[in-house]
Design a protein around this motif. Structure first.
Motif, PDB file in Angstrom:
ATOM      1  N   LEU A  30    -129.666 -36.371   5.207  1.00  0.00           N
ATOM      2  CA  LEU A  30    -128.398 -35.656   5.250  1.00  0.00           C
ATOM      3  C   LEU A  30    -128.463 -34.461   4.305  1.00  0.00           C
ATOM      4  CD1 LEU A  30    -126.594 -36.419   2.462  1.00  0.00           C
ATOM      5  CD2 LEU A  30    -126.414 -38.581   3.663  1.00  0.00           C
ATOM      6  N   GLN A  31    -127.721 -33.426   4.654  1.00  0.00           N
ATOM      7  CA  GLN A  31    -127.749 -32.184   3.889  1.00  0.00           C
ATOM      8  C   GLN A  31    -126.354 -31.572   3.842  1.00  0.00           C
ATOM      9  OE1 GLN A  31    -130.917 -29.068   4.568  1.00  0.00           O
ATOM     10  NE2 GLN A  31    -129.184 -27.920   5.370  1.00  0.00           N
ATOM     11  N   LEU A  32    -125.936 -31.183   2.661  1.00  0.00           N
ATOM     12  CA  LEU A  32    -124.660 -30.512   2.466  1.00  0.00           C
ATOM     13  C   LEU A  32    -124.916 -29.036   2.215  1.00  0.00           C
ATOM     14  CD1 LEU A  32    -121.560 -30.972   2.152  1.00  0.00           C
ATOM     15  CD2 LEU A  32    -121.978 -31.091  -0.322  1.00  0.00           C
ATOM     16  N   THR A  33    -124.217 -28.176   2.947  1.00  0.00           N
ATOM     17  CA  THR A  33    -124.371 -26.729   2.817  1.00  0.00           C
ATOM     18  C   THR A  33    -123.031 -26.104   2.456  1.00  0.00           C
ATOM     19  OG1 THR A  33    -126.146 -26.693   4.471  1.00  0.00           O
ATOM     20  CG2 THR A  33    -125.061 -24.598   3.989  1.00  0.00           C
ATOM     21  N   HIS A  34    -123.067 -25.182   1.501  1.00  0.00           N
ATOM     22  CA  HIS A  34    -121.855 -24.460   1.096  1.00  0.00           C
ATOM     23  C   HIS A  34    -122.171 -22.973   1.024  1.00  0.00           C
ATOM     24  CE1 HIS A  34    -118.006 -23.603  -0.748  1.00  0.00           C
ATOM     25  NE2 HIS A  34    -118.607 -22.967  -1.739  1.00  0.00           N
ATOM     26  N   GLU A  35    -121.313 -22.163   1.626  1.00  0.00           N
ATOM     27  CA  GLU A  35    -121.499 -20.722   1.630  1.00  0.00           C
ATOM     28  C   GLU A  35    -120.423 -20.053   0.786  1.00  0.00           C
ATOM     29  OE1 GLU A  35    -121.437 -19.660   5.753  1.00  0.00           O
ATOM     30  OE2 GLU A  35    -123.611 -19.901   5.959  1.00  0.00           O
ATOM     31  N   ILE A  36    -120.830 -19.011   0.072  1.00  0.00           N
ATOM     32  CA  ILE A  36    -119.930 -18.227  -0.769  1.00  0.00           C
ATOM     33  C   ILE A  36    -119.909 -16.799  -0.241  1.00  0.00           C
ATOM     34  CG2 ILE A  36    -119.514 -17.383  -3.111  1.00  0.00           C
ATOM     35  CD1 ILE A  36    -120.978 -19.859  -4.149  1.00  0.00           C
ATOM     36  N   ASN A  37    -118.712 -16.249  -0.149  1.00  0.00           N
ATOM     37  CA  ASN A  37    -118.523 -14.881   0.324  1.00  0.00           C
ATOM     38  C   ASN A  37    -119.134 -14.706   1.714  1.00  0.00           C
ATOM     39  OD1 ASN A  37    -117.666 -12.236   0.296  1.00  0.00           O
ATOM     40  ND2 ASN A  37    -119.427 -11.479  -0.889  1.00  0.00           N
ATOM     41  N   ARG A  38    -118.752 -15.618   2.623  1.00  0.00           N
ATOM     42  CA  ARG A  38    -119.173 -15.580   4.027  1.00  0.00           C
ATOM     43  C   ARG A  38    -120.680 -15.476   4.183  1.00  0.00           C
ATOM     44  NH1 ARG A  38    -115.167 -15.236   7.605  1.00  0.00           N
ATOM     45  NH2 ARG A  38    -116.577 -14.445   9.210  1.00  0.00           N
ATOM     46  N   LEU A  64    -125.897 -22.312  -0.486  1.00  0.00           N
ATOM     47  CA  LEU A  64    -126.404 -23.417  -1.304  1.00  0.00           C
ATOM     48  C   LEU A  64    -126.582 -24.651  -0.432  1.00  0.00           C
ATOM     49  CD1 LEU A  64    -123.895 -22.992  -4.288  1.00  0.00           C
ATOM     50  CD2 LEU A  64    -126.129 -21.888  -4.010  1.00  0.00           C
ATOM     51  N   MET A  65    -127.754 -25.274  -0.512  1.00  0.00           N
ATOM     52  CA  MET A  65    -128.044 -26.468   0.277  1.00  0.00           C
ATOM     53  C   MET A  65    -128.621 -27.550  -0.626  1.00  0.00           C
ATOM     54  SD  MET A  65    -130.094 -24.716   3.454  1.00  0.00           S
ATOM     55  CE  MET A  65    -129.858 -22.966   3.717  1.00  0.00           C
ATOM     56  N   GLY A  66    -128.229 -28.768  -0.389  1.00  0.00           N
ATOM     57  CA  GLY A  66    -128.786 -29.908  -1.100  1.00  0.00           C
ATOM     58  C   GLY A  66    -128.775 -31.108  -0.188  1.00  0.00           C
ATOM     59  N   GLY A  67    -129.850 -31.912  -0.230  1.00  0.00           N
ATOM     60  CA  GLY A  67    -129.919 -33.043   0.680  1.00  0.00           C
ATOM     61  C   GLY A  67    -130.789 -34.168   0.177  1.00  0.00           C
ATOM     62  N   VAL A  68    -130.698 -35.294   0.876  1.00  0.00           N
ATOM     63  CA  VAL A  68    -131.502 -36.483   0.624  1.00  0.00           C
ATOM     64  C   VAL A  68    -132.230 -36.815   1.914  1.00  0.00           C
ATOM     65  CG1 VAL A  68    -131.509 -38.879  -0.117  1.00  0.00           C
ATOM     66  CG2 VAL A  68    -129.797 -37.304  -1.037  1.00  0.00           C
ATOM     67  N   PHE A  69    -133.557 -37.003   1.838  1.00  0.00           N
ATOM     68  CA  PHE A  69    -134.374 -37.223   3.027  1.00  0.00           C
ATOM     69  C   PHE A  69    -135.335 -38.388   2.801  1.00  0.00           C
ATOM     70  CE2 PHE A  69    -133.073 -32.832   2.928  1.00  0.00           C
ATOM     71  CZ  PHE A  69    -132.726 -32.549   4.245  1.00  0.00           C
ATOM     72  N   ASN A  70    -135.844 -38.923   3.919  1.00  0.00           N
ATOM     73  CA  ASN A  70    -136.839 -39.985   3.815  1.00  0.00           C
ATOM     74  C   ASN A  70    -138.066 -39.518   3.045  1.00  0.00           C
ATOM     75  OD1 ASN A  70    -135.380 -41.935   5.194  1.00  0.00           O
ATOM     76  ND2 ASN A  70    -136.270 -41.430   7.181  1.00  0.00           N
ATOM     77  N   GLY A  71    -138.504 -38.296   3.321  1.00  0.00           N
ATOM     78  CA  GLY A  71    -139.716 -37.772   2.684  1.00  0.00           C
ATOM     79  C   GLY A  71    -140.938 -38.032   3.540  1.00  0.00           C
ATOM     80  N   ALA A 118    -133.385 -29.066  -2.330  1.00  0.00           N
ATOM     81  CA  ALA A 118    -132.347 -28.067  -2.565  1.00  0.00           C
ATOM     82  C   ALA A 118    -132.893 -26.690  -2.222  1.00  0.00           C
ATOM     83  CB  ALA A 118    -131.876 -28.100  -4.014  1.00  0.00           C
ATOM     84  N   ARG A 119    -132.004 -25.822  -1.753  1.00  0.00           N
ATOM     85  CA  ARG A 119    -132.393 -24.453  -1.463  1.00  0.00           C
ATOM     86  C   ARG A 119    -131.214 -23.530  -1.767  1.00  0.00           C
ATOM     87  NH1 ARG A 119    -135.810 -23.015   3.568  1.00  0.00           N
ATOM     88  NH2 ARG A 119    -134.266 -24.129   4.775  1.00  0.00           N
ATOM     89  N   GLN A 138    -129.737  -6.667   9.352  1.00  0.00           N
ATOM     90  CA  GLN A 138    -130.727  -6.103   8.445  1.00  0.00           C
ATOM     91  C   GLN A 138    -130.269  -6.275   6.999  1.00  0.00           C
ATOM     92  OE1 GLN A 138    -131.822  -2.051   9.560  1.00  0.00           O
ATOM     93  NE2 GLN A 138    -133.266  -2.914  11.026  1.00  0.00           N
ATOM     94  N   GLY A 139    -131.197  -5.986   6.075  1.00  0.00           N
ATOM     95  CA  GLY A 139    -130.874  -6.088   4.669  1.00  0.00           C
ATOM     96  C   GLY A 139    -131.926  -6.878   3.914  1.00  0.00           C
ATOM     97  N   LEU A 140    -131.560  -7.295   2.701  1.00  0.00           N
ATOM     98  CA  LEU A 140    -132.456  -8.004   1.788  1.00  0.00           C
ATOM     99  C   LEU A 140    -132.010  -9.457   1.667  1.00  0.00           C
ATOM    100  CD1 LEU A 140    -134.767  -7.847  -0.348  1.00  0.00           C
ATOM    101  CD2 LEU A 140    -132.978  -7.308  -2.033  1.00  0.00           C
ATOM    102  N   VAL A 141    -132.982 -10.381   1.711  1.00  0.00           N
ATOM    103  CA  VAL A 141    -132.711 -11.804   1.562  1.00  0.00           C
ATOM    104  C   VAL A 141    -133.688 -12.370   0.542  1.00  0.00           C
ATOM    105  CG1 VAL A 141    -132.490 -14.030   2.729  1.00  0.00           C
ATOM    106  CG2 VAL A 141    -131.999 -11.931   3.989  1.00  0.00           C
ATOM    107  N   LEU A 142    -133.174 -13.092  -0.441  1.00  0.00           N
ATOM    108  CA  LEU A 142    -133.986 -13.754  -1.455  1.00  0.00           C
ATOM    109  C   LEU A 142    -133.662 -15.243  -1.441  1.00  0.00           C
ATOM    110  CD1 LEU A 142    -133.348 -11.221  -4.370  1.00  0.00           C
ATOM    111  CD2 LEU A 142    -135.349 -11.289  -2.879  1.00  0.00           C
ATOM    112  N   GLY A 143    -134.658 -16.064  -1.707  1.00  0.00           N
ATOM    113  CA  GLY A 143    -134.401 -17.498  -1.679  1.00  0.00           C
ATOM    114  C   GLY A 143    -135.386 -18.299  -2.504  1.00  0.00           C
ATOM    115  N   SER A 144    -134.960 -19.506  -2.863  1.00  0.00           N
ATOM    116  CA  SER A 144    -135.800 -20.425  -3.620  1.00  0.00           C
ATOM    117  C   SER A 144    -135.463 -21.844  -3.181  1.00  0.00           C
ATOM    118  CB  SER A 144    -135.559 -20.268  -5.125  1.00  0.00           C
ATOM    119  OG  SER A 144    -136.365 -21.169  -5.857  1.00  0.00           O
TER     120      SER A 144
END
Length: 421
Positions: free
Chosen positions: A170-178, A183-190, A209-210, A225-231
């Motif tokens: 399961l994974q919970l996702t929350h978006e800020i400013n549309r 933000l994503m966080g989840g628990v998985f079997n692995g 988490a991402r 188009q535009g710039l996207v950064l992630g971790s």
């Protein structure tokens, strides 16, 4: 008895939940009911069937990828050459309620077997927060997260060998400013790297988490188009299950296995904590697309009485340029109704297995320590739903042969026709 007119409250809630979904992201929420057009509607987004009350919808999409015979360059190449259906998938997105939707995506293999790639439900708590439960891609690895129909090259790079494919959780996702910040966080079997699984190997779970930041966004003639950064990062325990030692196998884009740990009786087992971390950057500006990604995995390995933490790392760099006057985006080019679009691209990628893996856990005479990939490609978009991909790739290895020699370099050219609706 079903009403012929939509309830205002239903339409209002659906519009509040409607966010511009980035179709290149596997984590994108399933879109709300599309109330424009007739109840049965077929366009570039698929075949849609809407209920009379406008609160339920079924969207069908299909894709088939047909590979031409691969051209191997050199006499010491490992593969065969044949026509092949690489993928044949059906995607069913079903909106059951303004807050509840689901996806089923079966894949039909050439031997008649049907596998379930995606199978999950989304529950929306607000316009910015939703929960996903079921089988889907875990939020680690950006090239892996891009839908296969939108990949620049026919296959993903060797860098994505360090990411797992489908997992269950399961994974919970929350978006800020549309969606500017996601933000994503989840628990998985692995599951092991470069693998999918339906069953769990142990009672432990992976935490994942991402974070994705889109500081600059704009739409140019319908293309994002535009710039996207992630971790992103994951952490969890692994353990062997019977004869399944839970260690990964790395493959080239042709499916040829180039690295494995020692197998069989007394082989290497993944037994302990595994931590993974990565970051990526994307830039789409005018006709230009740039993508970069780095991944680092650390896993505890055991073989007999020996144990060590082995670090494996990978990296990816990609550039694409539109030869025709079409704006670039992560989902490719969108040609005009009566025209086509052309795109040239280049990709470099690498994987390095840590020194601690050799010679105890991996055989240096059979498993290279390093692989480096260079790829050049040309994409022809006959229309948004039809794409021809042509690519030349060269993959060089460091080690992996007896006497300290290196495994032969892979050189091949490939072509693929992709048709979808």
């Amino acid at each position: 008895m079903l009403r012929a007119v939509a309830r205002p409250s239903t339409l209002l809630l659906a519009s509040l939940l409607a966010l511009p979904a980035d179709e290149s992201q596997a984590q994108a929420r399933i879109g709300p009911v599309d109330t424009t057009g007739p109840a049965i509607h077929w366009d570039g987004q698929g075949l849609r069937l809407r209920s009379p009350e406008n609160d339920r919808q079924l969207r069908l999409r299909n894709v088939i990828q047909m590979d031409m015979p691969r051209l191997w360059i050199g006499d010491d190449q490992p593969g065969i050459s044949s026509f092949a259906i690489r993928r044949a998938r059906m995607t069913m997105d079903i909106v059951l309620h303004p807050r509840v939707s689901m996806r089923l995506m079966p894949e039909f293999s050439a031997n008649g077997v049907v596998d379930l790639e995606d199978g999950f439900a989304d529950v929306s708590f607000s316009r910015a927060t939703w929960l996903r439960v079921g089988r889907f891609r875990s939020p680690y690895g950006q090239e892996r997260a891009t839908l296969i129909i939108d990949q620049y090259f026919p296959e993903r790079s060797i860098a994505s060998s360090l990411t797992s494919n489908r997992d269950q959780g399961l994974q919970l996702t929350h978006e800020i400013n549309r969606g500017e910040l996601e933000l994503m966080g989840g628990v998985f079997n692995g599951v092991p790297d470069n693998a999918s699984a339906f069953a769990d190997a142990n009672t432990d779970k992976d935490l994942a988490a991402r974070v994705i930041w889109r500081p600059r966004r704009r739409t140019v003639r319908g293309s994002a188009q535009g710039l996207v950064l992630g971790s992103s990062a994951t952490r969890g325990r692994q353990s062997p299950r019977g004869t399944d030692l839970q260690t990964p196998a790395f493959r080239t884009p042709t499916g040829t296995t180039w690295f494995t740990y020692r197998t069989g009786v007394g082989g290497t087992a993944a037994d302990g904590w595994r931590e993974r971390a990565g970051g990526f950057v994307q830039l789409h500006e005018g006709r230009l697309s740039l993508n970069g990604e780095v991944l680092t995995n650390r896993a505890m390995l055991r073989r007999g009485t020996a144990a060590a933490r082995v670090q494996t790392s990978s990296w990816l760099g990609l550039a694409a340029w539109s030869l025709t006057d079409h704006p670039a985006s992560q989902v490719g080019l969108t040609p005009s109704r009566n025209g086509s679009a052309w795109q040239v691209l280049a990709r470099v990628a690498g994987v390095r297995v840590g020194d601690a893996a050799f010679p105890t856990f991996a055989d240096p005479a059979a498993a290279p320590q390093r692989a480096t990939e260079l790829a050049l490609g040309l994409n022809w978009y006959l229309q948004r739903q039809t794409k021809v991909q042509m690519a030349f790739e060269r993959i060089q290895f460091d080690g992996g042969a007896p006497g300290g020699a290196s495994r032969p370099t892979e050189r091949f050219a490939t072509a693929r026709l992709q048709v979808m609706f």
